[in-house]
Design an enzyme around this catalytic site. Structure first.
Site: not given
Lengths: 380, 380, 380, 380
Positions: A51, A365-366, A243, A173, A205, A340, A82-83, A360
């Site tokens: 990143r 979040q949802g 993130s 972020k 997060r 992922r 996102s890695g 992830g």
């Protein structure tokens, strides 16, 4: 205003040649670049340096083409990576651009025409905002929630989106607590919610997610407190993708929505995903944009897909629809890498394209054990 | 004859309590167990010992309930395990049983009734066969192909399947060349096709695939030779699923098909998968069995699904539908683990169930870069 | 001439601040930097991008301080990085510098004084050379051997080392065959020794090792051919450390030795390691430089240690002193990561310092199953 | 009484043939087997099933040779396995046996003869004990500490060791809190110290370490409380090696010491390790037993080494002797795997043997960031 989006491949995490070619050819104006969201082929964990490598390469290149300094660009253009390109995922980056007047190639019909997309009115609107820097003692706390909520509201203004209902995706972020920042806070006589690095990142997060939910009206200020964090999973935002990283000291926010003030042919939609098998959410969000998947998106429609953003999470209760999964207990492969890869396999199968942003760490979040999907597509 | 199938969860690779409970309760007769195909939560590689642990535990338990010795059972009952429950996959095992006359609960309508399943006639037929032991010098060569082809034919007879067209899935477990076996062959003055362990295992799988293709008439004897192995990927069997392991010295073969000589309510169907995104194959094989997925199998139909077997492969050309994947170059996660997790995510999303047998190493088993899917389901 | 060496820590693979501070403070002159050898915290495999990230960061910084371009610096200064800081290893880089006249702080006694270091005469001499670019068809072949040998001889001249016996360490970075380079060669009607990427990288390292051995007289031209590669392990150089990477198209060579033409207080010595347990080699190479380890280097001597370079290899026969190891069959952790961690644990325990360059892939670089160790230290 | 020890290799985690051969040949009497301590080639984490596989295989084999049931043996013979043979480590198991009168081959000189071993008097004495089962609410608490302390005292009696000063190594296997056990405790109205699985396992190990320290007088009851756990690292036992696992519901304890009541030629010694580089501790513990390592144990002395047990830990402060390590932040390789490989490399290098028991998770077992080493050796 008009937004335009380029989804570009990279040969390795230092490769920004695809964007540079578009800049050189005139397809993209360097000063139009407002934000970048991408997937690099690292492991997505603390020791994922792909990143930083990509960001350094991107800012160097944009500096050459804008005359602005690397540092200045880094503070103006959110670059959220996102890695982890597990399974079928392809390393790529989505460049979110905006300009005052559309080129003929990008121009669409009148923005108010709903047409086949049903409830999705307006055209893709794009805004960014940076919060003030956050002290380590505030990260993952109510002060953090409020800081994010304020930044989301500013980014909505930046995007000229009037109603929270028109926002479909908010990428945040957040800073996280490093050892040095923790030391500094303690020296100033402050206390921290946790000294555990992973828990601290999760709390950051979570604060981001509650901040988005608050700004969008999904959550009410009186309905939660810090005691809800990582506990009351019925509380969530279905439009937040957050993130947390060491490389920022403030909250960077990207808001995507639809607005009648914007032109072009692009629109955005989103759906919560109830679990990792929720293929219905994938099909439905495409249908919201007038794209059918029976069972896969047809080639002519695939060309209309501009970007896909997914947030997901290995179910922390250890089961998916009643059957045990092994992601959380695997000492060899990180649980986020597992989930992922699985969710990407599903979304890529429905769309027929492996350039998907799948991230992830989807706490709040949802729905719990699930996440969310947002899609940008051209009108038919 | 009548086949019946139980798909059972395991709490860990030494846990066969679910089957033991069914034996104790009378639901399964221990002597009916003809073969077992399962997924254990190891890494699926050379150093995955969950397969041996499960097999030892299974045979110990069956020995208690049949009065036969562990060794005898091990030679009579093929137990094919694929390690690796990546992503959403759930550790489980499918017990394939057969008996002379069905219990009322299992009895189905007349076998000839095609009904909604279209081309799938007859009822699930199940046969097994073991080849003679193979010398190391023959493994991965034409002699190996012929040995597998002969065993497949015997297993078809065992299953009372008259036509190769009625065979839908052939699971083969081949021996591989160990250092000791190689030494022995060299002492006998023989030469080996390769001294590389991984290539040797791949060649064994390839020989198995060509053997199945030959027995089923998918491939013609004059159409290939050893020079085709790992080279001419246009040649494949779309019904072969082959693994190779140190624990066997002969080819163990399980044949699944449909036959008018069998009763019960189960049927099997298969489809080749053209690549890792081939959701169409998944939907089509379900449709072959009268099950719709719009986009997911409905709960009442899900209960009819008895078993799902998938074979897949990371595309060795490094791209999926034009976009680079990173599976083959990942030093941290084995490529087979990547692809199993992705394809499992897709198939589980379509079916709504995570108990899927997904195995890698699909050379010449389905189209290049793809694989195959086979499903057993009850008639509606 | 005088060589000086700085061993510096990095906080992450993009962090070159330690060197920049030394440049700013005047301790290091930017134009003195001749080569860099370091360990970054990646996985050390094909998908390790920490090497590229560090190199980009280093060259950017040096460009700021030298006025030369990044590209120019990249072609002039070999930067050899080994990814993977397994176990106790600490991410660090050794900066090899040279200047015309030593500062008082660095000045040593007369170079000819052997003193306690026994056979190690002269002072540390340092030379670099780049070969012409290599075609893919030549990589890993005799032409490659000769190209490396010629570059080693030029680097010796650059270092003003007269006799091969005075060379103690040669670091080579070879190009490897990428898919694109292979295509290009095939289009030009050439053939390649292998199409397997890993074997190609191994052959490149082997050619480098034979090239060094040839230039140093360890191996005779008539004593080997391509048929010796990866086969006749009795042939090796005990002073070659070779890596192979996609980022170079020529052979980059760094030669370290002792020469009476150089001043300063530094000297270099080396020893072959017969296997991964060869603690004797570690103790002996330190003794060559007048440093005792009974059992560990004492603090005042530790301060004299300027750099340690180790090459090692998991024994390909699967045993170490008669007992089975599991490195080669581990699907979860790459064998090179295993061996680096183990040998680093040993060398760090003897020296009391974790900043050691430990690199795997030691084919024909030291005895089979072993490797080599080279140390730079100040005179007492 | 006389203790005897066999250190045996395994070809895979289900392979107990080496012990069976010794039983068949009469070298080991099956009923003499008192405990087993071994290293299996799993990952050492939650999903390492090589331990269960080995235990099942061992107990099956011993049942055949003793006429006792598998379950009975499992409750009588502690079998402590550490997964993970990183780096040079070789999969092996140490069988600790005792019998009433020594065979001539094992008989040693008079036990009181100190000879070259200095302070190590007496001969190897071996005792085992099992505590009562522990409720989940007590695991990792003071009640757990006391339960372990009582079991250690019983094991000392079983070993006929009079003074705690004569104890050199105590291996404890503790139960851990599973989800099911936690549920049960909560239903009984109890509270648990943590709901986090990893923290719960760590607390169980800590309680074991404090229990050993209490029984041996290293720690005073009034000197610590639960608030010391995972906090006051100045408190530790330098003779405790504790693991925690789901497979036991009570504390299994193995005590090794020297006692004048025992005959034979074996003795045990131990040393704390101050950090991962503490080669001095390795050399010193060997010297305690009259074995020199200059720098490596000579072949004739190596034959006298009967077993080596090491406990170690990645320094939680992120540095070793001032330099950063990366073990704690690696998403790809578990930190315990890193440290085991490094410390094993050091100990194997000093001894010249790769069959070493190296276990991680050393909280309060030896100095913070270090651990301990214990060695059994024959008198010269």
């Amino acid at each position: 205003m008009q937004a335009y989006v380029r989804r570009l491949s990279m040969a390795h995490p230092g490769d920004v040649s695809a964007l540079e070619q578009l800049i050189v050819s005139g397809d993209v104006a360097a000063q139009d670049v407002a934000a970048v969201i991408g997937k690099t082929e690292g492991n997505g964990g603390v020791n994922d340096f792909t990143r930083g490598y990509f960001t350094q390469s991107l800012m160097l290149m944009l500096a050459r083409h804008t005359g602005r300094s690397r540092e200045e660009l880094q503070q103006a253009i959110p670059c959220v990576l996102s890695g982890g390109t597990e399974g079928v995922l392809s390393p790529h980056y989505t460049v979110l651009c905006r300009r005052r007047d559309g080129s003929p190639a990008e121009a669409g019909g009148p923005a108010e025409a709903g047409g086949p997309t049903g409830g999705v009115g307006g055209r893709l609107a794009l805004g960014v905002a940076m919060s003030e820097p956050l002290g380590a003692e505030d990260i993952g706390r109510m002060a953090h929630v409020e800081s994010v909520a304020a930044a989301v509201r500013r980014a909505m203004q930046d995007a000229r989106i009037d109603s929270p209902a028109d926002v479909h995706f908010v990428q945040v972020k957040c800073p996280c607590v490093t050892a040095a920042r923790a030391q500094d806070a303690i020296h100033r006589g402050k206390t921290l919610p946790t000294l555990d690095a992973n828990r601290s990142m999760a709390l950051a997060r979570v604060a981001g997610a509650f901040g988005v939910g608050l700004a969008l009206g999904e959550l009410k200020a009186e309905g939660f407190g810090e005691e809800s964090f990582l506990r009351d999973y019925a509380l969530y935002s279905s439009r937040a993708s957050v993130s947390s990283g060491v490389e920022v000291d403030c909250n960077e926010v990207i808001v995507l929505g639809n607005s009648p003030h914007w032109g072009g042919r692009l629109r955005v939609a989103h759906r919560p995903m109830r679990d990792a098998l929720d293929i219905g959410a994938v099909v439905d969000v495409l249908a919201d944009l007038g794209i059918a998947a029976r069972p896969q998106v047809a080639p002519q429609d695939l060309a209309r897909l501009a970007a896909i953003f997914v947030k997901c999470e290995p179910d922390r209760r250890g089961r998916i629809r009643g059957h045990r999964h092994t992601m959380l207990d695997d000492t060899d492969i990180n649980a986020q890498r597992h989930i992922r890869g699985a969710v990407a396999g599903l979304v890529a199968g429905v769309t027929g394209d492996t350039r998907i942003f799948v991230s992830g760490g989807a706490e709040h979040q949802g729905p719990d054990g699930g996440g969310l999907i947002a899609v940008i597509a051209e009108a038919a």
